[in-house]
Design a protein around this motif. Structure first.
Motif, PDB file in Angstrom:
ATOM      1  N   THR A   1     106.627 -54.727 -38.989  1.00  0.00           N
ATOM      2  CA  THR A   1     107.392 -53.715 -39.729  1.00  0.00           C
ATOM      3  C   THR A   1     107.087 -52.299 -39.216  1.00  0.00           C
ATOM      4  O   THR A   1     108.010 -51.480 -39.140  1.00  0.00           O
ATOM      5  CB  THR A   1     107.144 -53.818 -41.244  1.00  0.00           C
ATOM      6  OG1 THR A   1     105.738 -53.877 -41.483  1.00  0.00           O
ATOM      7  CG2 THR A   1     107.776 -55.068 -41.818  1.00  0.00           C
TER       8      THR A   1
ATOM      9  N   TYR B   1     101.077 -57.193 -48.924  1.00  0.00           N
ATOM     10  CA  TYR B   1     100.744 -58.395 -48.160  1.00  0.00           C
ATOM     11  C   TYR B   1     100.999 -59.657 -48.972  1.00  0.00           C
ATOM     12  O   TYR B   1     100.507 -59.798 -50.101  1.00  0.00           O
ATOM     13  CB  TYR B   1      99.270 -58.382 -47.755  1.00  0.00           C
ATOM     14  CG  TYR B   1      98.918 -57.367 -46.683  1.00  0.00           C
ATOM     15  CD1 TYR B   1      99.901 -56.658 -46.003  1.00  0.00           C
ATOM     16  CD2 TYR B   1      97.585 -57.156 -46.344  1.00  0.00           C
ATOM     17  CE1 TYR B   1      99.564 -55.739 -45.009  1.00  0.00           C
ATOM     18  CE2 TYR B   1      97.240 -56.240 -45.353  1.00  0.00           C
ATOM     19  CZ  TYR B   1      98.236 -55.535 -44.695  1.00  0.00           C
ATOM     20  OH  TYR B   1      97.898 -54.640 -43.714  1.00  0.00           O
TER      21      TYR B   1
ATOM     22  N   ASN C   1     109.075 -58.593 -47.314  1.00  0.00           N
ATOM     23  CA  ASN C   1     110.287 -57.764 -47.391  1.00  0.00           C
ATOM     24  C   ASN C   1     111.537 -58.640 -47.456  1.00  0.00           C
ATOM     25  O   ASN C   1     111.460 -59.863 -47.249  1.00  0.00           O
ATOM     26  CB  ASN C   1     110.347 -56.714 -46.267  1.00  0.00           C
ATOM     27  CG  ASN C   1     110.504 -57.307 -44.893  1.00  0.00           C
ATOM     28  OD1 ASN C   1     111.070 -58.388 -44.724  1.00  0.00           O
ATOM     29  ND2 ASN C   1     109.990 -56.611 -43.884  1.00  0.00           N
TER      30      ASN C   1
ATOM     31  N   THR D   1     103.607 -58.437 -44.337  1.00  0.00           N
ATOM     32  CA  THR D   1     104.379 -57.677 -45.324  1.00  0.00           C
ATOM     33  C   THR D   1     105.540 -58.488 -45.893  1.00  0.00           C
ATOM     34  O   THR D   1     106.326 -59.072 -45.135  1.00  0.00           O
ATOM     35  CB  THR D   1     104.930 -56.384 -44.690  1.00  0.00           C
ATOM     36  OG1 THR D   1     103.824 -55.554 -44.345  1.00  0.00           O
ATOM     37  CG2 THR D   1     105.861 -55.634 -45.634  1.00  0.00           C
TER      38      THR D   1
ATOM     39  N   ASP E   1      99.385 -50.904 -40.204  1.00  0.00           N
ATOM     40  CA  ASP E   1      98.867 -50.654 -41.555  1.00  0.00           C
ATOM     41  C   ASP E   1      97.499 -49.972 -41.518  1.00  0.00           C
ATOM     42  O   ASP E   1      96.653 -50.297 -40.683  1.00  0.00           O
ATOM     43  CB  ASP E   1      98.747 -51.976 -42.301  1.00  0.00           C
ATOM     44  CG  ASP E   1     100.060 -52.737 -42.298  1.00  0.00           C
ATOM     45  OD1 ASP E   1     101.113 -52.089 -42.181  1.00  0.00           O
ATOM     46  OD2 ASP E   1     100.026 -53.973 -42.395  1.00  0.00           O
TER      47      ASP E   1
ATOM     48  N   GLU F   1     103.268 -51.507 -47.641  1.00  0.00           N
ATOM     49  CA  GLU F   1     103.217 -52.822 -47.001  1.00  0.00           C
ATOM     50  C   GLU F   1     102.480 -53.799 -47.924  1.00  0.00           C
ATOM     51  O   GLU F   1     101.266 -53.938 -47.859  1.00  0.00           O
ATOM     52  CB  GLU F   1     102.471 -52.719 -45.648  1.00  0.00           C
ATOM     53  CG  GLU F   1     102.973 -51.626 -44.703  1.00  0.00           C
ATOM     54  CD  GLU F   1     104.334 -51.910 -44.081  1.00  0.00           C
ATOM     55  OE1 GLU F   1     104.675 -53.089 -43.894  1.00  0.00           O
ATOM     56  OE2 GLU F   1     105.048 -50.931 -43.782  1.00  0.00           O
TER      57      GLU F   1
END
Ligand code: GLU
Length: 315
Positions: free
Chosen positions: A195, A260, A148, A146, A233, A258
């Motif tokens: 996450t 990728y 972020n 993910t 996920d 999420e």
């Protein structure tokens, strides 16, 4: 790579002696990457269905230190997962990796002018990705990673190339878990450093959180009644359901986004920009969709439209 397995069969055996044996056998099969005999989509991706990627001729990226090293070596070293059905799976008998993430890694290698057949894949757990990229252990990482803000401080991200959402995996007979708010007082398992793990810790503090390096160990724990749910996920969890549809199901709706990305060493902007271009090219020429249908599509979700690439500035 995996932490020692903690399966306390003794305690469960007193409650469900026959079930325990059957579930332990299934857990072993799942850990070995095989579906239970007779369960429908137990097969991995068929090699013949996978696209072949055109290796870019005369490609050069001298501004990228990562590419320069890989070119000298003659192949790329890619970090991946090895226990996520249809995404990143390693056949223990042959050592071969397969799945959608693996196809993305191969497309990228071909676009960088390096043969996809000679990629050196290394299994890296969720908690170790940033370290592996920062200390040069791998050139790039493709494994349900993910994008972020926190991670962007440590690594760079090309993409996103797929959009997943956090979800819950439970045993088929489970009737009381419909969403993360039902986890209060229940045991839920996730991968350290992920996450989904962090979200449960921050937003659902009443849940009893258990963590391992790999999701397959969580699934073993679910099948043997050590935990009540596994969270990560939906794309990952659907793969486990496809392998054991009579034992497992998803509960409720996804509760996060999420996106990728392909992890690259932070600061190697030339590599990140080249991978963004490569992703777009493979989405446009149909490779992305073909690769999806031959891999992740096998867990039952038709090919979505790939998300828009996030071309954030050099950092
Ligand atoms: N996409 C989530 C993450 O990057 C969960 C999957 C994983 O652990 O790879 O943390």
């Amino acid at each position: 790579m995996f932490r020692t397995r903690r399966v306390h069969l003794g305690r469960v055996a007193t409650r469900h002696p026959h079930l325990t044996l059957a579930l332990a056998a299934l857990a072993a099969l799942l850990a070995a990457g095989c579906g239970k005999a007779g369960s429908p989509p137990g097969k991995g991706p068929a090699a013949s269905a996978l696209p072949r990627y055109q290796v870019a001729r005369g490609f050069r990226l001298p501004d990228s230190p990562t590419w320069t090293r890989a070119k000298q070596r003659g192949h790329v070293v890619v970090g991946a997962k090895e226990d996520q059905p249809y995404l990143g799976e390693r056949d223990p008998a042959t050592g071969t990796y397969s799945g959608f993430d693996i196809e993305i890694a191969r497309m990228m290698s071909a676009s960088l002018g390096l043969p996809p057949e000679s990629i050196d894949f290394r299994t890296i757990a969720s908690a170790n990705r940033e370290t592996a990229l920062r200390n040069g252990q791998i050139d790039y990482y493709v494994g349900t990673y993910t994008i972020n803000a926190g991670r962007k401080k440590l690594v760079g991200f090309a993409g996103p190339y797929f959009l997943a959402g956090q979800s819950l995996l439970v045993r088929r007979g489970q009737k009381h878990i419909h969403g993360p708010e039902d986890l209060a007082g229940r045991r839920v398992c996730s991968a350290a450093g992920s996450t989904p793990y962090q979200r449960i810790l921050a937003d659902y503090p009443q849940a009893i959180l258990v963590s391992y390096d790999a999701y397959s160990v969580c699934v073993d724990n679910l099948l043997t009644y050590q935990v009540d749910a596994v969270t990560t996920d939906d794309a990952i969890l659907l793969g486990y359901v496809a392998k054991a549809p009579r034992e497992l199901k998803l509960a409720g709706e996804p509760f996060s986004e999420e996106p990728y990305g392909i992890g690259v060493p932070r600061g190697d902007n030339a590599l990140r920009f080249a991978l963004n271009d490569a992703l777009e090219a493979h989405e446009r020429n149909g490779d992305w969709k073909k690769a999806y249908e031959a891999t992740l599509g096998l867990s039952g979700v038709p090919a979505p439209r790939p998300p828009a690439i996030d071309r954030y500035p050099a950092s």
